[in-house]
Scaffold this motif. Sequence first.
Motif, PDB file in Angstrom:
ATOM      1  N   LYS A  38       0.770  -1.099   0.024  1.00  0.00           N
ATOM      2  CA  LYS A  38       0.074   0.135  -0.068  1.00  0.00           C
ATOM      3  C   LYS A  38       0.934   1.203   0.014  1.00  0.00           C
ATOM      4  O   LYS A  38       0.573   2.157  -0.764  1.00  0.00           O
ATOM      5  N   SER A  41       2.944   1.910  -3.183  1.00  0.00           N
ATOM      6  CA  SER A  41       1.919   2.518  -4.309  1.00  0.00           C
ATOM      7  C   SER A  41       1.506   3.747  -4.173  1.00  0.00           C
ATOM      8  O   SER A  41       1.817   4.622  -5.253  1.00  0.00           O
ATOM      9  N   LEU A  45       2.662   6.737  -6.723  1.00  0.00           N
ATOM     10  CA  LEU A  45       1.737   7.806  -7.372  1.00  0.00           C
ATOM     11  C   LEU A  45       2.017   9.183  -7.085  1.00  0.00           C
ATOM     12  O   LEU A  45       1.917  10.004  -7.983  1.00  0.00           O
ATOM     13  N   PHE A  72      -1.154   0.237 -10.557  1.00  0.00           N
ATOM     14  CA  PHE A  72      -2.164  -0.109  -9.582  1.00  0.00           C
ATOM     15  C   PHE A  72      -2.772  -1.324 -10.107  1.00  0.00           C
ATOM     16  O   PHE A  72      -3.678  -2.003  -9.332  1.00  0.00           O
ATOM     17  N   THR A  75       0.290  -4.141  -8.944  1.00  0.00           N
ATOM     18  CA  THR A  75       0.764  -4.565  -7.431  1.00  0.00           C
ATOM     19  C   THR A  75      -0.046  -5.625  -6.806  1.00  0.00           C
ATOM     20  O   THR A  75       0.208  -6.525  -6.224  1.00  0.00           O
TER      21      THR A  75
ATOM     22  N   LEU C  18      -7.564   4.447  -0.770  1.00  0.00           N
ATOM     23  CA  LEU C  18      -6.290   4.575  -0.565  1.00  0.00           C
ATOM     24  C   LEU C  18      -5.571   5.150   0.360  1.00  0.00           C
ATOM     25  O   LEU C  18      -4.557   4.842   1.095  1.00  0.00           O
ATOM     26  N   ASN C  59      -8.348  -6.336  -6.657  1.00  0.00           N
ATOM     27  CA  ASN C  59      -7.402  -4.699  -6.419  1.00  0.00           C
ATOM     28  C   ASN C  59      -7.818  -4.096  -5.246  1.00  0.00           C
ATOM     29  O   ASN C  59      -7.098  -3.354  -4.656  1.00  0.00           O
ATOM     30  N   MET C  63      -5.998  -2.509  -1.793  1.00  0.00           N
ATOM     31  CA  MET C  63      -5.864  -1.152  -1.689  1.00  0.00           C
ATOM     32  C   MET C  63      -6.592  -0.601  -0.452  1.00  0.00           C
ATOM     33  O   MET C  63      -6.524   0.530  -0.336  1.00  0.00           O
TER      34      MET C  63
END
Lengths: 109, 763, 108, 496, 141, 91
Positions: A38, A41, A45, A72, A75, C18, C59, C63
């Motif tokens: 997390k 990533s 970004l 995204f 990962t 996120l 996904n 996240m």
Amino acid sequence: MEIVIIILLAIGSLLMLLGAIGLNRFPDIFMRMHAATKAPSLGALLMLMAFAFYFSDMETSIKAIVIIVFIFLTTPIASHAIAATAHRLKVKKWDKMEIDDLERDRKKN
Amino acid sequence: MILTAILITFLSSLLPFLFAKAEKIQGWLVALIPTTLLASFISLDVLNKGNIVESNSWLPELGLNINFYIDGLSSLFIYLILGMGIYIFAYANGYMKNYKGKSRFYSYLIVFMAAMLGLVSAGNMILLFVFWELTSISSFLLISFFHDKEDSRKSALQALLITGIGGLAILGGVIIIGAEAGSYEIQDWINNVDTIISGKYSSAGLILILLGAFTKSAQFPFHFWLPNAMAAPTPVSAYLHSATMVKAGVFLLLRVGPIFSSTELWQTVLPISGSITFLLGAFFACVQTDLKKIFAYTTISSLGVLVMLIGIDTDLSIKAAFMFLLVHSLYKGALFMLAGIIDKKVGTRDIRLLGNLWTKMPLITIVGVLVLLSMAGLPPLIGFLGKEMIYEAKLQIPEVAPYMTFFSVLGNVFMVFISLYVAHMVFFRKEHKWPKEPSRAGISMAIGPFFLASLSLIFGLLPQKYIQPYLQSAITAIKPDHLDFEIHLWHGFNHVLLLSIATVAMGAILFIYHRSTIPFFTKVYHKVFVFNFSDQFFKIIDGFIGINKKIADFVQHGYQRYYLSTIFIFTAAFLWYIISQTWHSDFSIQYDSISWALAIISIIIVALSFLSLPASLHRVSVITITGGVGYAMSAIYLFYGAIDLAVTQILVDSLTVILMVLVLPKLPKLVTYTKAKGAIRDLLIASSFGIAMGVIAFMSATNPSTNKISTFFVEFSLSIAHGKNIVNVILVDFRGIDTMGEITVLVLASLGIYSLLKIKKTH
Amino acid sequence: MLRILHLILFIPYYFLMLLQSNWTIAKTILSPQFNFDPPGIVAVNIDLKSNTGILTLVNLITMTPGTLSIDLSDDKSKLYVHAMHVKNRESFVSEIKALENRLKKFLK
Amino acid sequence: MIVFAPIIIPLLFIILSLSVAKASKKVQQTVFLSGNIITIGVAISILTTVLKEGIIVAQAGAWEAPFGITIVADTFSAIMLTLTSITVAVVSLYSLAWRENNLNTPVFYALIFGLQMGMNGAFVAGDLFNMYVWFEVMLLSSFVLISYGSDKKQLKGTLKYVSMNLVSSFFFVAGIALLYGKTGTLNMADLAYRVREMGPELDIFAPSALILMGFAIKSAIFPFFFWLPDSYHTPPLPISALFSGTLTKVGVYSMIRFYALIHVPGDSFFTQMFLFIASTTMISGVLMATSQFEVRRLLSFHIVSQIGYMILGLGLFTKLALTGAIFYIIGHCIVKTNLFLLSGIAYKITGTFDLKKSGGLMKHKPFIAVLFFISAMALVGIPPLSGFFGKFMLLKAGVESQEFIHVASALFVSFLTLFSMVKIWNESYAKPIPEEIINQGFKFGKAPKQLIASSVLLVLITISLTVGSKFIIDTCATAADQLLNVDAYINAVLHI
Amino acid sequence: MNTTLLQLAAKFIRSIMLVASVFILLRGHNAPGGGFIGGLLASAGIVIYTIAFYSLPLLSKTLRTIAPLRIVGLILALGSGILGLIFGESFLHAQWFKLNIPILGTIDLSTPLLFDIGVYLAVIGVMVMVILLLMEDRKWN
Amino acid sequence: MITSVIYYIMAVLLLAMILTVFRLVKGPTTPDRIISLDMIGSIMLGLIICIGIIKDNSIYIDVILIITLILFVGTVAMSRYLTHNEKKKWK
């Protein structure tokens, strides 16, 4: 604009550092994976955004977006692959972990 | 012309194969070759027309020319070689009747004859060496003619090795002396005697040449190969190992005599070793029972006499040497042939089984007695002349006369004794244990000994007429300023004759009591000479091979890791040596603002590679760690702006990971070979090498060249190669041929994988 | 049409998740002792059938705060999710279900 | 332009032999042999051109000398080109008839061409890095060839071969990098020029030493030789023969070439080192050879010792010594290859490489015995066969430079070589087949005519080396002259 | 592990990688990239696809299509060199041709580009062939 | 201003890198190492961004593109390998 870039970069790099710390602190592979997926990533970004802002031309921005999308996309798949493998290899889990449906189901089969 | 003759002789070694069908007369046909040669040589008439000099340039810049020089010395030897050759071939016709591979045999013999002719007529020392080696090789082939027998092979090997050492020594000696003289021509040497003798290294050269001559002429302590060489067919023993090849050493001594005979080395080494060989040879001969071995030892003894005489180096001694050379060749050749005949006809050569042969083969007996008497040195045979002259030569040098005379008398007493003893044992005594009933010898076998014996007689009776001119011209070749001399059978009642009479008398006494003397000698022999040279030789060889095997096993242990560490140890040591030689401490490296980042990354790389080493890690882990190293490396490239390089690094790294992952399951289980101690040692080696490389890199980075070709690339990449990306322009344009090579490498690598996986295994 | 709207709405939601997840992670990482609810691997039945749908769900789970998808059963009916903090299974499963429902609005 | 041909032609034939993979065996073999013949033709035409016109230079991509890649052929290169192409061709002919180990495949053909391409490239390279590239091409083909057939024992040997050669490549490339840092150039002529301009100020000792180490490992000299005897006897025989004849010579070639370029007159450091290495290499190789009873291993050890001879020429570094070394390389390449080929023929007939178990060849096949005898004696240096001239020149040069110890060791080695050759002769040719082997139902095999024919070819070449010794020694002397006369080389490449 | 997700991603990634590799190859002369990098990238794409969709028929099919590429690559590289020999002064001498195409404008065609394409193809051919051969041998998915 | 700050950011990244390398070396299991490698890749990405800004050259983004593409390949390959060889003894 510069300040934005700096902030983005700073947060991004700190997130990476956070991930690195987590990678070292956490007790088992699954926890570490939380840290390792997390934080970097998001960090990537943010830093890519900073990069795109810094140059602020079309080509770079498009590439940056492509990369972000790509990160995204991949990962989770990669982490999914590693986690499944790790679990299958029966790496040592943290003692506190009690619920493990995956192992239960596998034993059933 | 001589070159042509010798080449033709070499080529005619193929002739026997052409005559292979005419088995019965093959030897006679082959005997035509030496006959023709002899006839044409006689027509040259060296005696009256003077020396023949023939020069053919071959490799003049190396001093290597095919120059021939035939003087009296050479012509004496040529007569000997060709004359004996005729009889030998004729003899072989009968002797080899029942053997296979006759053509091969004749062909070897012809090769040998050609080589020998070349040897004695060579005017260039290197050329002489060339023929010298050829005689060794042909001798090897001839000794091992019966190659099915282990004995033959071993003896041949021994002979080849001993003479091989000698040959190489000669090569070394000739080169050394040639360097002093500036030429390899024997004439140049003779003209530059002073330069050569005063040369710094010429005594070393002389020693080497002497070594060569001694091995070939079977001087003590190299004598032992000669008796073993009797494993060869008898014609070979008669030809090579008594009459011709073993005399090559003597020839060489005579050849270089005019140059070195004035040196102290020459005058001490030759007489001493000659007299030792003479005495020992004669003594050893007494205790043998094999006829051929007896003759072999007497040959050694005679060679000793020759060397001794050459070493004394007075006019008389040289004269005696020539005389004796001739004498010996005549009687020894005949004796060997006789031994062969007896062996063939009676089925044994052991004198303990022989006896009473005169009843069965009277002609052979007459011939045998004649030549044995010649060997004993009794008048009126030529042997008497030889012995007389030897005594005379020795008595003429007052300093060592008593000592030398004693030795030669002693030696000759043995000779007389052996002659009488052999005559008695083989021909006259009554009791015998023949393995088979003796049959008559054919003409082809008998003709050789018969003629040689009659020559011994004729020459003995009429020396002036037949041999004096030849000897005269031979001696002139060595002692140009020497006085004329005459040879007479009878030359008055003097010291020499007295000595002769005494010798014969003592020999006769020894013979009369041979029933007690022979066992006594044998006892002495076994007591004193526990050391068997031949056996020791093979023991040394075996021991040598054993040691080498140990060395080989030690060095070639087969452990990959020690090989690698050896390489690194040596390289590191070498590099440190160079560093210590070229050390300077003025490192002036440029630092800039991101050097610290580079430093950190470098430390990471070092730490990673360091930590990836312990074998306790799993292989996949090692791969991941090296993957990390790769990423860090590419970071360094990026800091320097080498984007292409970094990208390539990353790509290659990842693909390598895939490849490794695919290959890993193929590997055997990881075994920990190294213990802690070994690990520390490896660490030391690795770090020593690594630090050395680092230091060298630093030293190279100091004062780097400012005039680099890369500046050209940077400057002109766009303007003349139409590309902004210098790396790519270099790859595909400036240095495209490199890239082409690399893609070929890739394709070949793919073939490698293909061949490993797909091509069917042999087992 | 509605789907596209949901898709557009989904993007800020995703982004929010996120951020939130990073926040959670940061909190967890920097907490002096790990004395929170124990982690666990929980099986969740999923209704999404299409591969794209499952991919998106995986996904998203990865996240979102505190969860990480580990494995998918061979018949694609069950998703195994690792969570840092599992109070009890039921509440956790319902959380995931809520996510899935959100996705169902524009995916199959 | 003809200098490019030694590289282009083999590459072309790599492509060709891979593209006819589906065609019939006949077509493949035709391609294979014609490729070899064309390469010989090219090599010979280069040799004649060089002898007529002096050093040929071509610039790849038409970039001027120090910047692009220069391809240079002088007499030494031309000799090596001719020599290796002939050897490769003969071995190729031989391998067609070998009929074991699956040698008749397009992959094998392509690899042979790859090997040839690498060697040829190394011979004509005028640029250090380019030379490295050609070394890589050569090594990779050799890696594959040495593992060809994947026998387990063979793979063990392969491992050693590969790892040692990788280390050597590493030294080589590291040395090149450091040298570039110091001198700023990769072109060999330019390098020589700069070395001569700057003289001792430019301390390139360490990089040069590294590069020389790299070559040293490749040419298997003391103390780096152990990989050679452990690996050269493992692959299928034609491959062993090819390697023993050619590969180490490439290392020696590059050592001589490189050292001649960076050699500063009066420097005794490398000279002494080379002399020492030469003696130790000669002696250690031959000592170990005497104790071997496996023909191929014995011959491999001899390679080591004879490499020592060549290095002796390099250490003496006079015209005569270099001439001798080059002549020795020629003679050794032909003869050593032939000895391997003959041991293969003997293997076909007696079914073993073990000396103790074989025998009877002289009786059974006298013709082969003659071939072997000539080759063995040529290797020993029995005059007037080819080995003698090289040995003689080296000894003469040694005596003239007063390096008596090394001369003595050379003589000693020559003696032991004689010993082991005679050992092979005695054991494998003269000796009858041992009883116990006969009792096991031994039968003589058959050697195809083609195998013997290729060996005969090499024997004929060996003999012609004696017959044409004048011409060949003159050529070698020209080569040595050109090696010593670096200025001419620099001038030819850089036009300075 | 269930490969569904991987397969889904692999298809996508392969197309991205192939497009990117061609892009990198073509602009290589002026910006980072070139035949070698492009080739590596493309082969990584193909490999990840085969890993995801592992099956023996797929492997052999891919092998058959890809393996000849290395020879084509060699031919192109050698051919560009020989073109230099024919039209220029030396082996590998770069030749530049301006090609006027009505709509697209002028295009630079050059032997270095041809050479680069050769490198690209050779790299793809070799890398994919090697990895696939190993995968086939290991029965590995 | 960015140019002065960027060094601190790089310092942070390098610190993160060092920490990750710790984990990479320490393991203890291979999956741990794989995720560390992944993480190093991400940090590299940050570093490259910094370098790109320092060098003022946008071309560095291509490197990032390639890294992200290839990292995934490596990770997947390794985890597939581990899965495949699960029966082997594992440390």
